[in-house]
Write a protein that holds these residues in place. Structure first.
Motif, PDB file in Angstrom:
ATOM      1  N   LEU A   1      25.258  52.469  37.312  1.00  0.00           N
ATOM      2  CA  LEU A   1      25.846  53.946  36.490  1.00  0.00           C
ATOM      3  C   LEU A   1      26.652  53.805  35.091  1.00  0.00           C
ATOM      4  CD1 LEU A   1      27.111  56.350  39.426  1.00  0.00           C
ATOM      5  CD2 LEU A   1      24.980  56.735  38.128  1.00  0.00           C
ATOM      6  N   GLU A   2      26.599  54.631  34.292  1.00  0.00           N
ATOM      7  CA  GLU A   2      27.539  54.468  32.770  1.00  0.00           C
ATOM      8  C   GLU A   2      27.909  56.046  33.445  1.00  0.00           C
ATOM      9  OE1 GLU A   2      26.727  53.960  28.275  1.00  0.00           O
ATOM     10  OE2 GLU A   2      24.866  52.942  29.798  1.00  0.00           O
ATOM     11  N   GLU A   3      29.259  54.941  33.312  1.00  0.00           N
ATOM     12  CA  GLU A   3      30.359  56.427  32.879  1.00  0.00           C
ATOM     13  C   GLU A   3      30.692  56.713  31.858  1.00  0.00           C
ATOM     14  OE1 GLU A   3      32.042  53.983  30.914  1.00  0.00           O
ATOM     15  OE2 GLU A   3      30.966  53.229  32.715  1.00  0.00           O
ATOM     16  N   PRO A   4      31.192  58.274  31.691  1.00  0.00           N
ATOM     17  CA  PRO A   4      31.250  59.493  31.079  1.00  0.00           C
ATOM     18  C   PRO A   4      32.602  59.026  30.125  1.00  0.00           C
ATOM     19  CG  PRO A   4      31.814  60.448  32.679  1.00  0.00           C
ATOM     20  CD  PRO A   4      30.941  59.095  33.047  1.00  0.00           C
ATOM     21  N   ALA A   5      33.123  58.771  29.124  1.00  0.00           N
ATOM     22  CA  ALA A   5      34.504  58.601  28.478  1.00  0.00           C
ATOM     23  C   ALA A   5      34.928  58.936  29.129  1.00  0.00           C
ATOM     24  CB  ALA A   5      33.721  58.607  27.199  1.00  0.00           C
ATOM     25  N   SER A   6      34.589  60.639  29.308  1.00  0.00           N
ATOM     26  CA  SER A   6      35.919  62.080  29.675  1.00  0.00           C
ATOM     27  C   SER A   6      36.250  60.783  30.877  1.00  0.00           C
ATOM     28  CB  SER A   6      34.983  63.047  30.234  1.00  0.00           C
ATOM     29  OG  SER A   6      33.817  62.584  30.726  1.00  0.00           O
ATOM     30  N   LEU A   7      35.570  60.466  31.647  1.00  0.00           N
ATOM     31  CA  LEU A   7      36.184  59.237  32.951  1.00  0.00           C
ATOM     32  C   LEU A   7      38.387  58.635  32.393  1.00  0.00           C
ATOM     33  CD1 LEU A   7      34.081  58.563  35.649  1.00  0.00           C
ATOM     34  CD2 LEU A   7      35.407  60.383  35.807  1.00  0.00           C
ATOM     35  N   GLY A   8      37.949  58.239  31.403  1.00  0.00           N
ATOM     36  CA  GLY A   8      39.308  57.529  31.097  1.00  0.00           C
ATOM     37  C   GLY A   8      39.352  56.427  32.201  1.00  0.00           C
ATOM     38  N   LEU A   9      38.209  56.116  32.693  1.00  0.00           N
ATOM     39  CA  LEU A   9      38.962  54.555  33.405  1.00  0.00           C
ATOM     40  C   LEU A   9      39.593  53.413  32.553  1.00  0.00           C
ATOM     41  CD1 LEU A   9      35.475  54.279  35.161  1.00  0.00           C
ATOM     42  CD2 LEU A   9      37.166  55.537  35.779  1.00  0.00           C
ATOM     43  N   PRO A  10      40.739  52.404  32.816  1.00  0.00           N
ATOM     44  CA  PRO A  10      41.374  52.140  32.728  1.00  0.00           C
ATOM     45  C   PRO A  10      40.485  50.341  33.078  1.00  0.00           C
ATOM     46  CG  PRO A  10      42.170  52.269  34.778  1.00  0.00           C
ATOM     47  CD  PRO A  10      40.634  53.141  34.680  1.00  0.00           C
ATOM     48  N   TYR A  11      40.611  49.826  32.032  1.00  0.00           N
ATOM     49  CA  TYR A  11      40.181  47.958  31.819  1.00  0.00           C
ATOM     50  C   TYR A  11      41.109  47.788  33.372  1.00  0.00           C
ATOM     51  CZ  TYR A  11      37.963  48.859  27.500  1.00  0.00           C
ATOM     52  OH  TYR A  11      37.254  49.371  26.560  1.00  0.00           O
ATOM     53  N   PHE A  12      40.457  47.177  34.442  1.00  0.00           N
ATOM     54  CA  PHE A  12      40.885  46.188  35.166  1.00  0.00           C
ATOM     55  C   PHE A  12      41.824  44.646  35.031  1.00  0.00           C
ATOM     56  CE2 PHE A  12      40.776  43.852  39.306  1.00  0.00           C
ATOM     57  CZ  PHE A  12      41.953  44.224  39.882  1.00  0.00           C
ATOM     58  N   ASP A  13      42.907  44.668  35.446  1.00  0.00           N
ATOM     59  CA  ASP A  13      44.382  43.642  34.735  1.00  0.00           C
ATOM     60  C   ASP A  13      44.459  43.298  36.203  1.00  0.00           C
ATOM     61  OD1 ASP A  13      45.043  41.731  33.599  1.00  0.00           O
ATOM     62  OD2 ASP A  13      45.974  42.438  32.184  1.00  0.00           O
ATOM     63  N   PRO A  14      43.537  41.850  36.557  1.00  0.00           N
ATOM     64  CA  PRO A  14      44.337  41.679  38.077  1.00  0.00           C
ATOM     65  C   PRO A  14      45.607  41.103  37.726  1.00  0.00           C
ATOM     66  CG  PRO A  14      42.211  40.248  37.625  1.00  0.00           C
ATOM     67  CD  PRO A  14      42.442  41.312  36.840  1.00  0.00           C
TER      68      PRO A  14
END
Length: 308
Positions: free
Chosen positions: A133-146
């Motif tokens: 799936l390609e997420e929409p920009a509207s979700l505003g997902l953060p970059y995961f920084d472990p």
């Protein structure tokens, strides 16, 4: 979207079954649900209630700073529904999250009456489908920084010995250097963030669904495969046949990737740090934390780890 009132308590309810009763009552009343007879299923980082009036689960977060995270989780759930992706759903008519008594409250459709987990193979199917799936920009997902997440977790570890804390911090610094050199091979994109068998439930109609949507982020897809690999390889929580099924159905064996051990070390350290936060509230957690730290020091005994 936030609604609801602030007034169940002055500056925050006590996070106990009794203290949360008025929060639950007010939150349900705000959205027109009946909280009478609600069953408390869990009281940990979230208080999780099952309503008896409707198949609805109510989650009250212990940490009031998760508001943005839960807004995002609700947005993810609504978007996944538009994609017909098998995941937890939120009731369509409820504007949420709410803030009641200083605490963040969300409402979810109940997957089933008795918690039954799906299979490792079904987890692989869901992840393969999710990663397409390609997420929409509207979700505003953060970059995961472990690394940032691990550092924050270690900084908040007040209930453990100074010796253990120093050991974990030094190990984290060492793993961080190795992590920065990793060459990921799967496409970068949307991940679940905590993709293990514990987050795949059997729906009452029979199909498998992904739950706990608050860790959705953008990251190398390897992150969604590491837990199943180490649960098999390091702790023996999955069988060889189960892991083979997972690899076959997802289409990639993380254990053949050169960065596997580094990613495994980092994910394992995050698991140990998470458990370290529970040591003051549970003897079982304290004993398991001690066992795990001893294991990290000696390199032995991982097969004795108990799942949490």
């Amino acid at each position: 979207m936030i609604s609801g009132s602030s007034g169940a308590s002055d500056g925050g309810a006590e996070f106990t079954a009794e203290g949360l009763e008025p929060v639950l009552r007010e939150a349900c009343a705000t959205v027109g649900l009946d909280s009478r007879g609600a069953e408390l299923l869990r009281l940990g980082s979230n208080a999780v209630y099952r309503l008896t009036s409707l198949p609805v689960i109510v989650r009250i977060a212990r940490d009031p700073s998760v508001l943005a995270e839960m807004e995002r989780a609700v947005g993810v759930a609504r978007w996944l529904e538009t994609q017909d992706f098998p995941a937890m759903r939120v009731p369509a008519s409820i504007t949420q999250p709410l803030v009641v008594g200083g605490l963040v409250v969300t409402f979810w459709e109940s997957v089933q009456e008795n918690e039954e987990y799906a299979t490792v193979g079904e987890l692989a199917d869901l992840l393969r489908r999710l990663h397409w799936l390609e997420e929409p920009a509207s979700l505003g997902l953060p970059y995961f920084d472990p690394l940032a997440k691990l550092t924050a977790s270690l900084e908040g570890l007040d209930g453990i010995s100074g010796e253990d804390r120093t050991f974990l911090e030094e190990r984290a610094a060492s793993v961080a250097k190795d992590y920065d050199r990793l060459d990921f091979v799967l496409p970068f994109g949307m991940i679940h963030g905590d993709a293990s068998i514990g987050n795949v439930l059997r729906h009452r109609d029979g199909h498998a669904v992904l739950i706990d949507l608050d860790g959705f982020a953008l990251a190398p897809r390897e992150w969604d495969l590491i837990q199943t690999a180490i649960f098999y390889d390091r702790y023996g929580w999955h069988t060889k046949a189960e892991y083979a099924e997972f690899v076959h159905r997802y289409g990639f064996d993380l254990m053949n990737w050169p960065g596997y051990e580094t990613l495994a070390d980092l994910r394992e350290l995050m698991m140990v740090a998470w458990l370290g936060h529970q040591v003051t509230t549970s003897e079982r957690s304290a004993a398991e934390f001690a066992r795990r730290v001893r294991s990290l020091r000696t390199g032995e005994g991982r097969e004795e780890w108990g799942p949490f």
